[in-house]
Design a protein around this motif. Structure first.
Motif, PDB file in Angstrom:
ATOM      1  N   GLY A 114       0.778  -1.228   0.000  1.00  8.75           N
ATOM      2  CA  GLY A 114       0.000   0.000   0.000  1.00  8.75           C
ATOM      3  C   GLY A 114       0.809   1.278   0.000  1.00  8.75           C
ATOM      4  O   GLY A 114       0.251   2.374   0.140  1.00  8.75           O
ATOM      5  N   GLN A 115       2.126   1.181  -0.175  1.00  4.89           N
ATOM      6  CA  GLN A 115       2.945   2.390  -0.177  1.00  4.89           C
ATOM      7  C   GLN A 115       2.820   3.177  -1.476  1.00  4.89           C
ATOM      8  O   GLN A 115       3.112   4.368  -1.519  1.00  4.89           O
ATOM      9  CB  GLN A 115       4.409   2.017   0.072  1.00  4.89           C
ATOM     10  N   VAL A 116       2.440   2.489  -2.550  1.00  2.81           N
ATOM     11  CA  VAL A 116       2.097   3.160  -3.807  1.00  2.81           C
ATOM     12  C   VAL A 116       0.751   2.611  -4.267  1.00  2.81           C
ATOM     13  O   VAL A 116       0.341   1.510  -3.889  1.00  2.81           O
ATOM     14  CB  VAL A 116       3.162   2.948  -4.907  1.00  2.81           C
ATOM     15  N   GLN A 117       0.048   3.370  -5.087  1.00  5.11           N
ATOM     16  CA  GLN A 117      -1.285   2.969  -5.526  1.00  5.11           C
ATOM     17  C   GLN A 117      -1.295   2.353  -6.926  1.00  5.11           C
ATOM     18  O   GLN A 117      -2.322   1.837  -7.373  1.00  5.11           O
ATOM     19  CB  GLN A 117      -2.234   4.176  -5.501  1.00  5.11           C
ATOM     20  N   ALA A 118      -0.170   2.387  -7.620  1.00  5.10           N
ATOM     21  CA  ALA A 118      -0.095   1.797  -8.958  1.00  5.10           C
ATOM     22  C   ALA A 118       1.361   1.606  -9.340  1.00  5.10           C
ATOM     23  O   ALA A 118       2.261   2.223  -8.768  1.00  5.10           O
ATOM     24  CB  ALA A 118      -0.797   2.689  -9.992  1.00  5.10           C
ATOM     25  N   ILE A 119       1.554   0.721 -10.320  1.00  4.92           N
ATOM     26  CA  ILE A 119       2.866   0.494 -10.920  1.00  4.92           C
ATOM     27  C   ILE A 119       2.769   0.846 -12.398  1.00  4.92           C
ATOM     28  O   ILE A 119       1.813   0.455 -13.078  1.00  4.92           O
ATOM     29  CB  ILE A 119       3.302  -0.978 -10.790  1.00  4.92           C
ATOM     30  N   CYS A 120       3.750   1.583 -12.894  1.00  4.96           N
ATOM     31  CA  CYS A 120       3.834   1.893 -14.313  1.00  4.96           C
ATOM     32  C   CYS A 120       5.211   1.439 -14.788  1.00  4.96           C
ATOM     33  O   CYS A 120       6.227   1.862 -14.223  1.00  4.96           O
ATOM     34  CB  CYS A 120       3.633   3.379 -14.566  1.00  4.96           C
ATOM     35  N   THR A 121       5.246   0.585 -15.806  1.00  4.56           N
ATOM     36  CA  THR A 121       6.506  -0.054 -16.168  1.00  4.56           C
ATOM     37  C   THR A 121       7.049   0.421 -17.512  1.00  4.56           C
ATOM     38  O   THR A 121       6.316   0.509 -18.493  1.00  4.56           O
ATOM     39  CB  THR A 121       6.345  -1.589 -16.218  1.00  4.56           C
ATOM     40  N   ALA A 122       8.343   0.689 -17.543  1.00  5.97           N
ATOM     41  CA  ALA A 122       9.068   0.863 -18.799  1.00  5.97           C
ATOM     42  C   ALA A 122       9.406  -0.529 -19.335  1.00  5.97           C
ATOM     43  O   ALA A 122       9.372  -1.514 -18.592  1.00  5.97           O
ATOM     44  CB  ALA A 122      10.329   1.693 -18.569  1.00  5.97           C
ATOM     45  N   PRO A 123       9.752  -0.650 -20.616  1.00  2.47           N
ATOM     46  CA  PRO A 123       9.898  -1.993 -21.204  1.00  2.47           C
ATOM     47  C   PRO A 123      11.131  -2.740 -20.712  1.00  2.47           C
ATOM     48  O   PRO A 123      12.172  -2.151 -20.440  1.00  2.47           O
ATOM     49  CB  PRO A 123      10.008  -1.698 -22.702  1.00  2.47           C
ATOM     50  N   LEU A 124      10.956  -4.057 -20.586  1.00  2.84           N
ATOM     51  CA  LEU A 124      12.114  -4.918 -20.353  1.00  2.84           C
ATOM     52  C   LEU A 124      12.361  -5.756 -21.601  1.00  2.84           C
ATOM     53  O   LEU A 124      11.532  -5.827 -22.499  1.00  2.84           O
ATOM     54  CB  LEU A 124      11.920  -5.789 -19.109  1.00  2.84           C
ATOM     55  N   ASN A 125      13.526  -6.359 -21.653  1.00  3.06           N
ATOM     56  CA  ASN A 125      13.889  -7.207 -22.786  1.00  3.06           C
ATOM     57  C   ASN A 125      13.832  -8.659 -22.331  1.00  3.06           C
ATOM     58  O   ASN A 125      14.500  -9.034 -21.373  1.00  3.06           O
ATOM     59  CB  ASN A 125      15.292  -6.848 -23.276  1.00  3.06           C
ATOM     60  N   LYS A 126      13.012  -9.455 -23.014  1.00  2.00           N
ATOM     61  CA  LYS A 126      12.785 -10.830 -22.561  1.00  2.00           C
ATOM     62  C   LYS A 126      14.061 -11.669 -22.602  1.00  2.00           C
ATOM     63  O   LYS A 126      14.312 -12.490 -21.711  1.00  2.00           O
ATOM     64  CB  LYS A 126      11.684 -11.466 -23.400  1.00  2.00           C
ATOM     65  N   ALA A 127      14.882 -11.479 -23.631  1.00  2.00           N
ATOM     66  CA  ALA A 127      16.129 -12.233 -23.718  1.00  2.00           C
ATOM     67  C   ALA A 127      17.067 -11.866 -22.569  1.00  2.00           C
ATOM     68  O   ALA A 127      17.713 -12.737 -21.965  1.00  2.00           O
ATOM     69  CB  ALA A 127      16.810 -11.989 -25.057  1.00  2.00           C
ATOM     70  N   ALA A 128      17.146 -10.584 -22.252  1.00  2.00           N
ATOM     71  CA  ALA A 128      18.004 -10.141 -21.150  1.00  2.00           C
ATOM     72  C   ALA A 128      17.464 -10.635 -19.812  1.00  2.00           C
ATOM     73  O   ALA A 128      18.230 -11.058 -18.938  1.00  2.00           O
ATOM     74  CB  ALA A 128      18.108  -8.620 -21.155  1.00  2.00           C
ATOM     75  N   LEU A 129      16.151 -10.561 -19.647  1.00  2.00           N
ATOM     76  CA  LEU A 129      15.536 -11.039 -18.413  1.00  2.00           C
ATOM     77  C   LEU A 129      15.892 -12.500 -18.163  1.00  2.00           C
ATOM     78  O   LEU A 129      16.296 -12.884 -17.052  1.00  2.00           O
ATOM     79  CB  LEU A 129      14.014 -10.877 -18.498  1.00  2.00           C
ATOM     80  N   GLN A 130      15.776 -13.312 -19.204  1.00  2.00           N
ATOM     81  CA  GLN A 130      16.056 -14.732 -19.030  1.00  2.00           C
ATOM     82  C   GLN A 130      17.552 -14.998 -18.900  1.00  2.00           C
ATOM     83  O   GLN A 130      17.966 -15.892 -18.157  1.00  2.00           O
ATOM     84  CB  GLN A 130      15.432 -15.510 -20.180  1.00  2.00           C
ATOM     85  N   ALA A 131      18.367 -14.191 -19.592  1.00  2.00           N
ATOM     86  CA  ALA A 131      19.818 -14.319 -19.420  1.00  2.00           C
ATOM     87  C   ALA A 131      20.222 -13.999 -17.987  1.00  2.00           C
ATOM     88  O   ALA A 131      21.211 -14.532 -17.473  1.00  2.00           O
ATOM     89  CB  ALA A 131      20.555 -13.400 -20.394  1.00  2.00           C
ATOM     90  N   GLY A 132      19.451 -13.123 -17.339  1.00  2.00           N
ATOM     91  CA  GLY A 132      19.714 -12.768 -15.945  1.00  2.00           C
ATOM     92  C   GLY A 132      19.191 -13.788 -14.952  1.00  2.00           C
ATOM     93  O   GLY A 132      19.295 -13.574 -13.733  1.00  2.00           O
ATOM     94  N   GLY A 133      18.615 -14.880 -15.463  1.00  2.00           N
ATOM     95  CA  GLY A 133      18.188 -15.963 -14.588  1.00  2.00           C
ATOM     96  C   GLY A 133      16.727 -15.968 -14.203  1.00  2.00           C
ATOM     97  O   GLY A 133      16.316 -16.739 -13.331  1.00  2.00           O
ATOM     98  N   HIS A 134      15.916 -15.141 -14.876  1.00  2.00           N
ATOM     99  CA  HIS A 134      14.503 -15.018 -14.518  1.00  2.00           C
ATOM    100  C   HIS A 134      13.669 -15.469 -15.712  1.00  2.00           C
ATOM    101  O   HIS A 134      13.501 -14.735 -16.689  1.00  2.00           O
ATOM    102  CB  HIS A 134      14.190 -13.585 -14.110  1.00  2.00           C
TER     103      HIS A 134
END
Length: 334
Positions: A114-134
């Motif tokens: 409840g510390q923020v009321q919304a999240i707004c996301t900038a783009p991530l890169n799926k290949a980088a995300l998975q290369a990072g172990g996620h």
């Protein structure tokens, strides 16, 4: 209590255009007047982005949302310090992918508490995300995991048309296999509720078929419209939802584009994304529907080909922030 919502803005992949579009959008006076934004990211990367786009904001590293001060020209950053200062723009990086994951993780924790009321996301890169172990297909599935949500839907919003997807980041053959009446019904209900929450009292919803001409009475396909889609539509109709279909997708998008429908239910990723991006990529917003928190996002990728050049269009980020303000509960601790 203040009526100005607090929004966590995640920086996305630091090698992409996220830092540039965030800096430009947060300095827009309409955004700074409507929301109290706190970036979850890397302060030094934002300073680099500001120099690239020719701006000179006061980028201040903070540790908690409560430390943020909202004054003209200031950008507050919960600085996780995960990126090396020499990280190149425009290249897949496991380090940047791992950092992008942690920006989302922290934002989710802030929203769930409840510390923020919304999240707004900038783009991530799926290949980088998975290369990072996620190993996640994208933001939608990652946020579902982080918030303990069993099932969510992706909704794309433009000034001309809104689209919610029954399936998203899976192959077409797998998508057709996964579609079934219960999933169609739940997707319709999530889309209906999202529009009601946004102020559309009685949304009119159109549901796409899978096959050309919505199967044309069995001429195309293997009866998917009758077995996989129609039963879910009928259950929602019986509950008073103004929903129609399955309808030919090409005709339905034309009708929605001229205002006959408030929402289109697409069966698979490209069926919904293609028309939306033609109708308004620069003003498109991605919304994750079904989460216990509000999440909006730009409707574009990391654009590695132009990252670091100062030419990225930030209008989608502005629209994503505006929609987050509209959807967020108007309450925040004063």
């Amino acid at each position: 209590m203040s009526s100005t919502p607090q929004i966590a803005v995640t920086m996305g992949d630091g090698a992409g255009i996220g830092p540039e579009v965030i800096v430009r959008a947060l300095l827009d006076p309409t955004i700074s007047a409507a929301a109290h934004c706190v970036v979850i990211g890397d302060a030094e990367r934002l300073r680099q982005a500001a120099r690239i786009v020719g701006l000179e904001p006061d980028i201040v590293a903070i540790e908690t949302v409560g430390e943020a001060e909202f004054t003209p020209g200031r950008i507050n950053v919960i600085d996780l310090g995960l990126l090396p200062p020499d990280l190149p723009f425009g290249a897949v990086s496991a380090v940047a992918g791992d950092a992008a994951y942690h920006y989302i993780r922290v934002a989710s924790e802030l929203a769930m508490s409840g510390q923020v009321q919304a999240i707004c996301t900038a783009p991530l890169n799926k290949a980088a995300l998975q290369a990072g172990g996620h190993i996640f297909p994208g933001h939608t599935e990652l946020l579902a995991e982080l918030t303990g949500t069993k099932e969510v839907s992706m909704m794309l919003s433009t000034p001309k048309v809104k689209v919610i997807h029954v399936t998203t980041h899976i192959g077409l053959i797998d998508a057709v296999d996964r579609i079934e009446p219960g999933l169609v019904e739940r997707t319709i209900r999530r889309g209906h509720q999202a529009l009601v929450d946004a102020g559309v009292a009685a949304p009119k919803i159109g549901v796409c078929g899978i096959n050309p001409h919505a199967g044309e009475n069995g001429l195309f396909g293997r009866g998917e419209e009758e077995t996989k889609i129609a039963p879910g539509v009928e259950v929602c109709q019986a509950d008073g939802i103004d929903v129609h279909g399955p309808l030919p997708a090409d005709t339905l998008f034309f009708l929605a584009g001229r205002g006959d429908y408030d929402l289109v239910v697409a069966m698979y990723h490209d069926q919904g994304h293609g028309p939306v991006k033609i109708l308004g990529l620069e003003a498109g917003v991605n919304v994750t529907v079904g989460l216990p928190v509000i999440r909006t996002s730009v409707d574009h990728g990391t654009a590695f080909d132009i990252a670091g050049k100062g030419i990225a269009d930030h209008r989608s980020m502005i629209e994503a922030l505006r929609l987050a303000v509209e959807m967020a509960p108007e309450r925040v601790a004063g």
